[in-house]
Design an enzyme around this catalytic site. Structure first.
Site, PDB file in Angstrom:
ATOM      1  N   SER A 693       0.795  -1.226   0.000  1.00 57.03           N
ATOM      2  CA  SER A 693       0.000   0.000   0.000  1.00 57.03           C
ATOM      3  C   SER A 693       0.828   1.278   0.000  1.00 57.03           C
ATOM      4  O   SER A 693       0.261   2.365  -0.007  1.00 57.03           O
ATOM      5  CB  SER A 693      -0.948   0.014   1.210  1.00 57.03           C
ATOM      6  OG  SER A 693      -0.217   0.019   2.413  1.00 57.03           O
ATOM      7  N   LYS A 736      -5.880   4.294   8.907  1.00 60.17           N
ATOM      8  CA  LYS A 736      -4.894   5.169   8.271  1.00 60.17           C
ATOM      9  C   LYS A 736      -5.338   6.631   8.301  1.00 60.17           C
ATOM     10  O   LYS A 736      -4.530   7.533   8.575  1.00 60.17           O
ATOM     11  CB  LYS A 736      -4.646   4.702   6.834  1.00 60.17           C
ATOM     12  CG  LYS A 736      -3.948   3.349   6.750  1.00 60.17           C
ATOM     13  CD  LYS A 736      -3.788   2.885   5.313  1.00 60.17           C
ATOM     14  CE  LYS A 736      -3.079   1.533   5.250  1.00 60.17           C
ATOM     15  NZ  LYS A 736      -2.912   1.051   3.875  1.00 60.17           N
TER      16      LYS A 736
END
Length: 809
Positions: A693, A736
């Site tokens: 990611s 996140k």
């Protein structure tokens, strides 16, 4: 005899019409010289009987191949039948649409054609008498052999054997005797039809005699076995009688123990009063009869007595009342746990269905999440909300299948499994069963406990759960099972039986809320403080979450809060102060907990070349992930540091390729890649890092390092990149974005495919961040870099040669 038949054919053939009313028979074959009563119910068959009675009383009867077929056609009838005479017709006693017809078979005949006369059927036939190609003496011998064989068969198999044998002995015609015997033996329709169809008389007779001989041989074997079994039963009865007599003598001679007698009497009383299913009561009464016949002091009596006590203690039919008050259940769940909305909704849904459906198989929920997020305590709250008794069964480290199913009674010290033990402890058959740490089970030579749980957790099978010790079916269908696990490391077959609800961990705001509502009041109460003596402000709690704990749950947070409470108690006791009132703020927090244990990730203040903020997901939440790239003069080497995993290294390689494919647009000369060493580093080298990611962030950092253009410090990004630079979907978006919000980030880039996940993000986080969804790296660079690089001038791939002429073809 054959001449007689031939003469009979010659005399009778003109008297038997070639077309007769047809009767199709089901599972019956009519032979010549045979009388039989038939029940006729089909309309066309009844009409055929009426037509025959109005003429010469003759009908053609033939068997159907398929007895289930209602319609009659030529293909479903056998080739040979019998011309028969109607002797008597009687109406059926109980059915107006049925008649009873007594017929007598006359001649064998071959079916040629069926004619439909609308209201009934007729058959065109041709008489086909059987021939006997043996002399008179042989016929007499065969006649006597057939009589003897039939007599043996009748005595062994038939009830009215004496009358049938007498009737057979009076028959002097071999053909008539053969048909007489064939009608008395239980042959299937195909074999009986074969007897009628044999053109050769000897083959017909031999087939019948072979059958009778085989039946006689089977009867002899059966009689031998019967005699053997009878002798064994007499022997067993004698042994049983002697054993019972010995037990009576032993009871008379032995010094009877009064306590043992009291135990037996108590068990008898409980057994009479117990509410047991029928199959359990039969087993218990049989075992109790054995117990009464045993010597009370014997070891066998102790085993049986313990077994009966377990049966009587097990709640076979006793159940607690389950609450279906949805509002009350929701209040209890909300009061005990903050968040966990998915789990609460599932429980309330189950209760709502149960309020409509009285009999509902319990759901199998599996709560999967990191330690400390409230999985076990949630089970207790669900039990309280539903009004069920609570049972917790710890499965961590369980290796023996017998822990679940129990040991068989043949073993010394055998006992039932934990399922039965737990039900006995709570005394009801519908508790809430919490199977804790189901992912921590193991297996060894003693069996696989996970496989034993397959039956327990299958709603279609657990209504007949069989414990090895009880060896009786126990209904677990009303038990509500909740399992907990830290990971999905659960056998696939077991996982398939459960409804998995993931608990990803608490956000920072949720932890602060939990501390204010639950942990601080709990610590004050447990440590003997009064509420006014200690106040922990919100900023102090947030500081504890950020700088003193790093976890997905709240266990360490609870420890730190309790630590503060203990220090306050110590201060109050040492100073003997009665009016103590302490406020814990962010400023004086280190006085109670010491220096900060963890660094709180914050964004940099200045733009830097090759440095970008990525976003990472960990088991304890999200974090800012700093990515640094340095490009120095060298020979094109590539260096990675920071405990990177294989997937992240591949992601770096992909990002490098994305940059090289855009080199001209980014103003990077191709030779730079061969003359520059690239070093990619992720700080905190002791912490392993992996995953795809960070692809977009790595690409942005590489572009910055090669172009020398700085990256804005207030931006962060997450997303995997393809070779073409397309932004690809990632997981853990909620954690996140929370990390970005906490770290002071203003602009966050996410893949376009992750827009659907924004519904899970708290509103205060979305309001404090500018979230931009992108489809490729090309949308990020203009916003992330402080300025865009100038593209290289486009040059033709092939330079024209002066004075050259066009090629001719």
């Amino acid at each position: 005899m054959s001449e007689l038949i031939m003469n009979e054919k010659t005399d009778l053939e003109p008297q038997v019409p070639s077309v007769l009313p047809l009767l199709a028979l089901r599972d019956v074959v009519v032979y010549p010289h045979m009388q039989i009563a038939l029940f006729v119910g089909r309309e066309k068959s009844i009409n055929a009987v009426d037509v025959a009675r109005n003429s010469d009383n003759l009908v053609f009867v033939v068997a159907q191949k398929d007895s289930l077929t209602e319609e009659i056609d030529h293909d479903n009838l056998y080739q040979y039948g019998t011309v028969a005479k109607i002797v008597q017709v009687v109406n059926h006693e109980n059915d107006e649409n049925c008649i009873k017809v007594l017929i007598e078979g006359l001649h064998r005949s071959k079916l040629k054609k069926i004619i439909d006369e609308d209201s009934y059927l007729t058959a065109e036939h041709e008489l086909s008498p059987m021939t006997i190609n043996v002399d008179k003496a042989t016929q007499e011998t065969r006649l006597q052999e057939l009589r003897n064989l039939f007599a043996q068969y009748a005595e062994a198999k038939l009830r009215n054997a004496r009358e049938l044998v007498a009737a057979a002995n009076k028959i002097e015609d071999l053909l008539q005797l053969m048909f007489f015997v064939a009608t008395r033996v239980p042959l299937n329709i195909e074999i009986k039809q074969k007897f009628l169809e044999y053109d050769e008389f000897e083959a017909h007779l031999q087939e019948l005699m072979n059958y009778l001989m085989n039946q006689s041989a089977e009867q002899q074997i059966e009689q031998t076995l019967h005699d053997s079994v009878k002798r064994q039963m007499e022997k067993n009865q004698r042994e049983y009688f002697l054993n019972e007599k010995m037990k009576v003598i032993q009871r008379e001679l032995s010094d009877m123990n009064g306590g043992a007698e009291d135990d037996v009497a108590e068990i008898e009383k409980r057994l009479a009063e117990a509410d047991l299913p029928e199959h359990v009561r039969k087993k218990a009464e049989a075992e109790f009869r054995k117990l009464k016949a045993m010597q009370p002091a014997s070891s066998e009596a102790a085993v049986v007595r313990n077994y009966l006590e377990v049966i009587l203690d097990t709640p076979w039919n006793k159940a607690s009342k389950v609450s279906i008050n949805l509002n009350k259940a929701q209040e209890i769940l909300d009061a005990d746990h903050y968040g966990l909305d998915d789990v609460k909704d599932r429980i309330v849904e189950y209760l709502a269905v149960q309020s409509r459906v009285k009999k509902l198989k319990g759901p199998i929920l599996c709560l999967v999440g990191p330690p400390g997020v409230g999985k076990t305590s949630l089970g207790e709250s669900v039990a309280k909300a539903t009004g069920r008794e609570f049972v917790r069964m710890a499965l961590g480290g369980v290796r023996d299948e017998a822990e679940i199913r129990g040991h068989r009674r043949t073993y010394i010290g055998a006992m039932p499994g934990k399922i039965v033990q737990s039900l006995t402890k709570v005394g009801v058959k519908n508790p809430l069963f919490l199977l804790d740490e189901i992912d921590k089970m193991a297996q060894d030579y003693r069996g696989d406990p996970a496989s034993a749980l397959l039956e327990v957790l299958d709603p279609s099978q657990n209504s007949k759960f069989n414990d090895h010790y009880l060896d009786l079916d126990l209904d677990l269908s009303e038990v509500m099972f909740i399992c907990t696990a830290n990971s999905m490391n659960i056998p696939e077959a077991l996982l398939d039986r459960m409804e998995v609800i993931r608990l990803p961990g608490y956000t920072e705001d949720e932890k602060v809320n939990i501390a204010e509502r639950y942990l601080v009041p709990k610590a004050i109460k447990n440590n003997g403080l009064r509420p006014k003596e200690l106040t922990i402000h919100e900023e102090a709690i947030r500081d504890i979450v950020q700088r003193y704990t790093r976890e997905a749950g709240v266990r360490n947070l609870e420890r730190e809060v309790s630590k503060i409470a203990r220090k306050v108690v110590k201060e109050a006791v040492s100073k003997k102060s009665k009016n103590l009132q302490l406020d814990v703020t962010s400023a004086n927090l280190p006085e109670y907990l010491g220096p900060h244990k963890f660094d709180f990730g914050m964004a940099e203040d200045e733009a830097q070349v090759g440095r970008v903020n990525g976003l990472a997901w960990t088991s304890v939440g999200g974090e800012l992930l700093t990515i640094e790239v340095a490009a120095v003069k060298g020979k094109g080497k590539f260096i990675t540091t920071g405990s990177l995993g294989d997937v992240m290294k591949e992601s770096i390689t992909t990002a490098m390729t994305v940059v090289r494919t855009r080199a001209d647009e980014l103003g990077i000369e191709a030779s730079r890649f061969e003359e520059t060493d690239v070093h990619v580093h992720l700080p905190e080298g002791a912490t392993p890092k992996d995953g795809p990611s960070a692809g977009l962030a790595l690409t942005t950092a590489l572009v910055s390092a090669f172009t020398g253009i700085a990256i804005r410090p207030d931006i962060a990004m997450t997303g995997e990149t393809s070779l073409g630079g397309r932004a690809m979907r990632i997981g853990g978006l909620k954690e996140k974005l929370l990390a970005a919000h906490r770290g002071g980030i203003k602009l966050v880039f996410i893949p376009q495919d992750n827009v659907r996940d924004l519904a899970e993000i708290p509103d205060n986080v979305k309001e404090g961040l500018e979230i931009k969804a992108v489809k490729s790296i090309d949308e990020i660079l203009p916003l992330a870099l402080t300025s865009m690089p100038k593209p290289l001038p486009k040059t033709p791939i092939v330079k024209p040669v002066e004075g050259s002429k066009a090629a001719r073809h």
